[in-house]
Scaffold this active site. Structure first.
Site, PDB file in Angstrom:
ATOM      1  N   GLU A 162      14.037 -29.720  -9.792  1.00 27.87           N
ATOM      2  CA  GLU A 162      13.060 -29.452  -8.741  1.00 27.87           C
ATOM      3  C   GLU A 162      13.535 -28.336  -7.819  1.00 27.87           C
ATOM      4  OE1 GLU A 162      11.829 -33.076  -6.852  1.00 27.87           O
ATOM      5  OE2 GLU A 162      10.930 -33.855  -8.685  1.00 27.87           O
ATOM      6  N   LYS A 193       0.405 -38.585  -5.591  1.00 32.27           N
ATOM      7  CA  LYS A 193       0.584 -37.839  -6.837  1.00 32.27           C
ATOM      8  C   LYS A 193      -0.657 -38.044  -7.704  1.00 32.27           C
ATOM      9  CE  LYS A 193       5.647 -38.274  -7.053  1.00 32.27           C
ATOM     10  NZ  LYS A 193       6.773 -38.931  -7.745  1.00 32.27           N
TER      11      LYS A 193
END
Length: 274
Positions: free
Chosen positions: A51, A187
């Protein structure tokens, strides 16, 4: 999101004192590159995880200290200008402890911690560091533990449910009714539909919970969550570090949105639940 001895998944900074999105992004970018220099000077590897964040071989406390050093070395004030956010992914620690307790298998594998002991760790950190957000501090099925943690720390910091709520309106409603957490990570591909995603955001806003639009580990350069965060008024976005094009695409889209809105663009920390 890397192979090292840090037990918790992510240590992040939040520009809580910035006056605009672009200013906040500049602050954290400067801190990111300052951190790289400090890690390199100390002999640590400065390659990044999936990430975009650094993955040095440090303990949790050492990681917090490096973040604090980077904030100060970049010329910013911890607390008033920069806050620290954690993603603990503690369900993994609970699984490593055979679901009998939390095991820091990378750094302290001989001890099992109870939920109350985990809360004590977080309480100490909140006292010692400007931590403004803690995500998934306990196991995803520890409902009573989340209630206790929210009672203990919910007025001081944001308690975020990711694995705990999985952007699921049914689980989220139960958490709201129990006063477990005070924020939810959003999400879209976790729940699978935009309709249910929007339902969770609406539930959060109606219940005075924070809502944080979020990326996933396996990302592309699609920047939809940037538009989602602004369009729904989430006020917060979690989309990785200041490297890797799949992460930067979201920040670039937010800059474009800010430029398009001009004087109508609003930047505030009122969405941060603490």
């Amino acid at each position: 999101h890397a192979d090292n001895k840090i037990a918790f998944q992510e240590f992040m900074v939040m520009p809580v004192g910035a006056k605009s999105f672009s200013e906040g992004l500049r602050w954290v970018t400067e801190i990111f590159h300052t951190l790289k220099s400090l890690l390199k000077k100390a002999g640590h590897v400065t390659s990044v995880g999936d990430e975009g964040g650094f993955a040095p071989d440090l303990t949790n406390d050492e990681a917090l200290e490096f973040v604090m050093k980077a904030v100060k070395a970049a010329g910013y004030q911890p607390g008033t200008q920069i806050g620290i956010a954690l993603d603990c992914a503690s369900s993994e620690l609970f699984d490593e402890g055979d679901r009998k307790g939390y095991k820091f298998w990378k750094s302290n594998p001989s001890k099992l911690f109870s939920a109350n002991e985990m809360i004590d760790i977080f309480s100490r950190w909140v006292k010692d560091y400007p931590i403004v957000s803690i995500e998934d501090p306990l196991d995803q099925n520890d409902w009573d533990g989340y209630v206790s943690m929210t009672k203990s720390l919910g007025s001081k910091t944001q308690i975020v449910g990711d694995d705990f709520f999985v952007t699921n309106p049914t689980r989220f409603k139960k958490g709201i009714n129990m006063a477990a957490c005070n924020s939810i990570l959003i999400k879209v591909n976790q729940i699978g539909t935009v309709t249910e995603t929007l339902e969770c955001i609406k539930m959060a806003q109606q219940s005075n919970y924070g809502a944080i639009a979020s990326h996933r580990s396996g990302e592309t350069e699609d920047a939809f969550i940037a538009d989602l965060a602004v369009g729904t008024g989430c006020g917060q976005i979690k989309t990785g570090s200041c490297s890797r094009t799949d992460r930067m695409a979201k920040y670039n889209q937010l800059i474009r949105i800010e430029e398009e809105l001009g004087a109508n663009a609003k930047w505030t920390t009122q969405h941060l639940r603490r």
